[in-house]
Scaffold this motif. Sequence first.
Motif, mmCIF file in Angstrom:
data_model
loop_
_atom_site.group_PDB
_atom_site.id
_atom_site.type_symbol
_atom_site.label_atom_id
_atom_site.label_comp_id
_atom_site.label_asym_id
_atom_site.label_seq_id
_atom_site.Cartn_x
_atom_site.Cartn_y
_atom_site.Cartn_z
ATOM 1 N N ILE A 99 0.802 -1.064 0.045
ATOM 2 C CA ILE A 99 -0.136 0.109 0.076
ATOM 3 C C ILE A 99 0.898 1.254 0.116
ATOM 4 O O ILE A 99 1.932 1.196 0.600
ATOM 5 C CB ILE A 99 -1.099 0.091 1.343
ATOM 6 N N ALA A 148 -5.818 -2.110 12.189
ATOM 7 C CA ALA A 148 -4.441 -2.334 12.618
ATOM 8 C C ALA A 148 -3.562 -1.031 13.175
ATOM 9 O O ALA A 148 -2.289 -1.237 13.184
ATOM 10 C CB ALA A 148 -3.622 -3.233 11.601
ATOM 11 N N CYS A 190 -2.465 1.170 10.922
ATOM 12 C CA CYS A 190 -1.319 1.538 9.999
ATOM 13 C C CYS A 190 -1.180 2.930 9.792
ATOM 14 O O CYS A 190 0.057 3.242 9.415
ATOM 15 C CB CYS A 190 -1.707 0.664 8.850
ATOM 16 N N CYS A 194 -0.593 -4.970 8.532
ATOM 17 C CA CYS A 194 -1.801 -4.661 7.841
ATOM 18 C C CYS A 194 -2.597 -6.091 7.499
ATOM 19 O O CYS A 194 -2.061 -7.383 7.327
ATOM 20 C CB CYS A 194 -1.391 -4.192 6.327
ATOM 21 N N LEU A 195 -4.076 -5.924 7.799
ATOM 22 C CA LEU A 195 -4.765 -7.286 7.883
ATOM 23 C C LEU A 195 -5.290 -7.560 6.445
ATOM 24 O O LEU A 195 -6.037 -8.490 6.251
ATOM 25 C CB LEU A 195 -5.999 -6.986 8.869
ATOM 26 N N GLU A 196 -5.006 -6.637 5.616
ATOM 27 C CA GLU A 196 -5.542 -6.788 4.123
ATOM 28 C C GLU A 196 -6.967 -6.748 3.966
ATOM 29 O O GLU A 196 -7.680 -7.436 3.308
ATOM 30 C CB GLU A 196 -4.953 -8.081 3.422
ATOM 31 N N THR A 231 -10.144 -1.749 4.138
ATOM 32 C CA THR A 231 -10.805 -0.550 4.727
ATOM 33 C C THR A 231 -10.564 0.729 3.966
ATOM 34 O O THR A 231 -11.145 1.525 3.745
ATOM 35 C CB THR A 231 -11.200 -0.583 6.239
ATOM 36 N N TRP A 256 -3.384 0.484 -3.559
ATOM 37 C CA TRP A 256 -3.518 -0.773 -2.780
ATOM 38 C C TRP A 256 -3.371 -2.106 -3.823
ATOM 39 O O TRP A 256 -4.140 -2.066 -4.563
ATOM 40 C CB TRP A 256 -5.042 -0.377 -2.364
HETATM 41 FE FE1 SF4 Z 1 -5.446 -0.990 7.643
HETATM 42 FE FE2 SF4 Z 1 -7.110 -2.645 6.459
HETATM 43 FE FE3 SF4 Z 1 -6.023 -0.590 5.368
HETATM 44 FE FE4 SF4 Z 1 -4.471 -2.889 6.023
HETATM 45 S S1 SF4 Z 1 -6.130 -2.736 4.437
HETATM 46 S S2 SF4 Z 1 -3.995 -0.752 6.058
HETATM 47 S S3 SF4 Z 1 -5.508 -3.338 8.081
HETATM 48 S S4 SF4 Z 1 -7.541 -0.688 6.817
#
Ligand code: SF4
Length: 93
Positions: free
Chosen positions: A21, A43, A45, A61-63, A66, A79
Amino acid sequence: VKIEEKLYQNRYIVDESRPHIQIRNDAVCKSCESQACTVCCPAACYSKNETGSVTLATDGCLECGTCRVVCQDKENIQWDYPRGGYGISYKFG
Ligand code: SF4
């Protein structure tokens, strides 16, 4: 069980050379009123920084995707899923 304890069960392999990301334009973050990514990421981030912009650390990151959704109108987040072998491993699937 607290959410932090659940998150601790996950394992993450960081792809140092290619973060999955990226923030496209720092100036867009600076002018963003809500900076919703700093509150919606489970998370944590994203964090507000002293320049008024946003700092992103993709470790952990939980993937979930969001951040990509909340930044949809500004399209300021690049992303992609991590390369094979990198990223999150969920202990409980
Ligand atoms: Fe945070 Fe989810 Fe974005 Fe990963 S994908 S940075 S966990 S909001």
